[in-house]
Design an enzyme around this catalytic site. Sequence first.
Site, short mmCIF file in Angstrom:
data_model
loop_
_atom_site.label_atom_id
_atom_site.label_comp_id
_atom_site.label_asym_id
_atom_site.label_seq_id
_atom_site.Cartn_x
_atom_site.Cartn_y
_atom_site.Cartn_z
N ARG A 122 0.46 -1.26 0.12
CA ARG A 122 -0.08 -0.16 0.08
C ARG A 122 0.71 1.11 0.07
NH1 ARG A 122 -3.86 -2.95 3.68
NH2 ARG A 122 -2.60 -2.78 5.46
N ASP A 147 -16.31 -0.59 -2.45
CA ASP A 147 -15.95 -1.83 -1.65
C ASP A 147 -17.88 -2.56 -1.57
OD1 ASP A 147 -13.82 -3.88 0.43
OD2 ASP A 147 -16.68 -4.12 0.20
N ASN A 184 -20.63 -3.51 -6.21
CA ASN A 184 -19.67 -4.65 -6.90
C ASN A 184 -18.34 -4.45 -7.66
OD1 ASN A 184 -18.92 -6.88 -8.28
ND2 ASN A 184 -20.87 -7.92 -7.93
N ALA A 185 -17.58 -5.00 -7.66
CA ALA A 185 -16.02 -3.56 -8.73
C ALA A 185 -16.41 -4.09 -9.78
CB ALA A 185 -14.81 -4.44 -7.75
N ASP A 228 -7.57 -5.21 -5.64
CA ASP A 228 -6.82 -6.69 -4.56
C ASP A 228 -8.31 -7.38 -3.77
OD1 ASP A 228 -5.45 -7.42 -1.98
OD2 ASP A 228 -5.90 -5.69 -1.01
N CYS A 269 -4.54 -12.93 -3.98
CA CYS A 269 -4.24 -13.57 -2.46
C CYS A 269 -4.50 -14.91 -2.43
CB CYS A 269 -4.33 -13.00 -1.11
SG CYS A 269 -6.66 -12.91 -1.44
N PHE A 284 -11.65 -3.13 -4.33
CA PHE A 284 -11.88 -3.82 -3.33
C PHE A 284 -11.39 -3.44 -1.91
CE2 PHE A 284 -11.67 -6.78 -7.22
CZ PHE A 284 -12.57 -7.19 -7.16
N1 SAH Z 1 -7.75 -3.29 0.24
C1 SAH Z 1 -8.06 -3.61 1.15
C2 SAH Z 1 -8.36 -5.44 1.39
C3 SAH Z 1 -9.67 -6.14 0.35
S1 SAH Z 1 -9.70 -7.45 1.02
C4 SAH Z 1 -6.80 -3.75 2.14
O1 SAH Z 1 -5.46 -3.22 2.03
O2 SAH Z 1 -6.90 -3.34 2.98
C5 SAH Z 1 -11.67 -7.75 -0.21
C6 SAH Z 1 -12.60 -6.59 -0.04
O3 SAH Z 1 -13.50 -6.77 -0.69
C7 SAH Z 1 -13.41 -7.41 0.97
O4 SAH Z 1 -13.68 -6.25 2.09
C8 SAH Z 1 -14.81 -7.13 0.93
O5 SAH Z 1 -16.35 -7.20 1.14
C9 SAH Z 1 -14.34 -6.68 -0.96
N2 SAH Z 1 -15.41 -7.79 -1.62
C10 SAH Z 1 -15.63 -8.66 -2.84
N3 SAH Z 1 -16.17 -8.98 -3.27
C11 SAH Z 1 -16.37 -8.09 -3.44
C12 SAH Z 1 -16.61 -6.84 -5.07
N4 SAH Z 1 -17.35 -8.37 -5.81
N5 SAH Z 1 -16.89 -6.05 -5.11
C13 SAH Z 1 -16.66 -5.24 -4.89
N6 SAH Z 1 -15.94 -5.76 -3.43
C14 SAH Z 1 -16.37 -7.22 -2.99
#
Ligand code: SAH
Length: 441
Positions: free
Chosen positions: A261, A297, A324-325, A345, A385, A276
Amino acid sequence: MSEPRSPKEARRLERLKHGSRAARDVRSRAAARQRVHRPPPVLGSIQAGTSDEPTVVFSKRAVDRLAEGHVWIYRSDVAAPANLSGGEVVRLADERGWFLGKAFYGSRSQIAVRLLTREDEPVDEQFFVHRLAQAIALRDVVRPDPERRQAARLVHGEADLLPGLIVDRYADCLSMQTLIEATDARRELFASLLERLLAPRAIVERNDVRVRSHEGLEQRKGMLRGENPGAVEFLEGEVKLVADLLSGQKTGAFLDQAENRIEAGRYAKGRALDCFTYGGAFALQLARKAERVIAVDISEQAGAQGREAAARNRVENVEFKVANAFDLLRAESEAGARYDTIVLDPPAFAKSKDTIEAALRGYKEINLRAFHLMSPGGVLVTCSCSFQVDDATFERTVLQAASDAKRSVQVIERRGAAKDHPTLLGVPETRYLKCLILRVL
Ligand code: SAH
């Protein structure tokens, strides 16, 4: 050990216990010569000498796996005394009785043995004090923070030769996971030792994770020491973050991405998109250099946390969207939007071997959309991940996305988890996080 189910299996178990004469008789001359040079067995290395732990006997395959650096041995490759209940420390020996190491024994998981040491040394309180101190010493080198204002992973399970134990520090508080029978049975011991070594304000237990079910362990969370600390503030680079140690995701935050980050923040510019985002940790780093950041998110709670974090840092150029991303990326690219910085991410798309194909489709789709959205010279930080998807496969998938989008791409950095999440050479399972920093031409 269960009863043999067939004469063939009985013979196999017998061979595991006593070694196979047939195998010895057909050994090549080279192997026989090697045997001559082997030092004679030290008294006590065939029979338990330094300790009275039960002995688990390894098949040839298990011996080889250990020699290749792995620390997990499967049940099908060992013979264990029938009276083991799980969670105990055992001695490891090969079929001829040579000492191999000491390990935690598990009675439920397919991973029966997790190596603790290759030395014939007592595994007692002092041993664990030493292991914990070794783990903490690495963090003192890679993330020196005497003021304890940052967060760090202090113990990373097998990679610190403390299998099944995770300890994260958030400022002056600790969050602990005991993921296997052996560490779960010793959680009071670990809590006391951590208290002695680090004098934390509180120790939270975050054992509300599904992997524990493979070990027959229930979901549990709560306080092990001190009062519930609520929201704990810590620094990541210059950004103030907050983790709720009892209710946040994982042990409170995604610490493995901390260095990525900060690094992403260095490259950020112009219009930025953080997909995300969870609590906005990438977005807030990007916001330091970018003009404007959109952070997405799917979770409402994440959005709310992100807005709070932005306010705490007096950051006004981040907009949090609950969406939804996949949909947002598609809509943006169809609308012809352009971004100069994008972070992807996502959560682990591949949770098991069966889901790898679907996961790769997911990675390809989000990367393809991101490539469509990038302005020339823009920076894409793309992560995975999923342990099941290795570096090469991930990179190939990103390349497929780039070529479908007809973009040429420079690799600026190939990164992994932060240095306080070490990997163990020979144990690919400890290397799961991939992070590519790309420049799109
Ligand atoms: N980038 C963050 C960690 C992300 S964890 C950091 O650095 O702290 C993954 C995240 O994706 C979670 O918060 C989850 O709510 C979100 N997520 C899962 N599926 C998703 C989707 N289809 N669209 C958007 N967000 C999503």
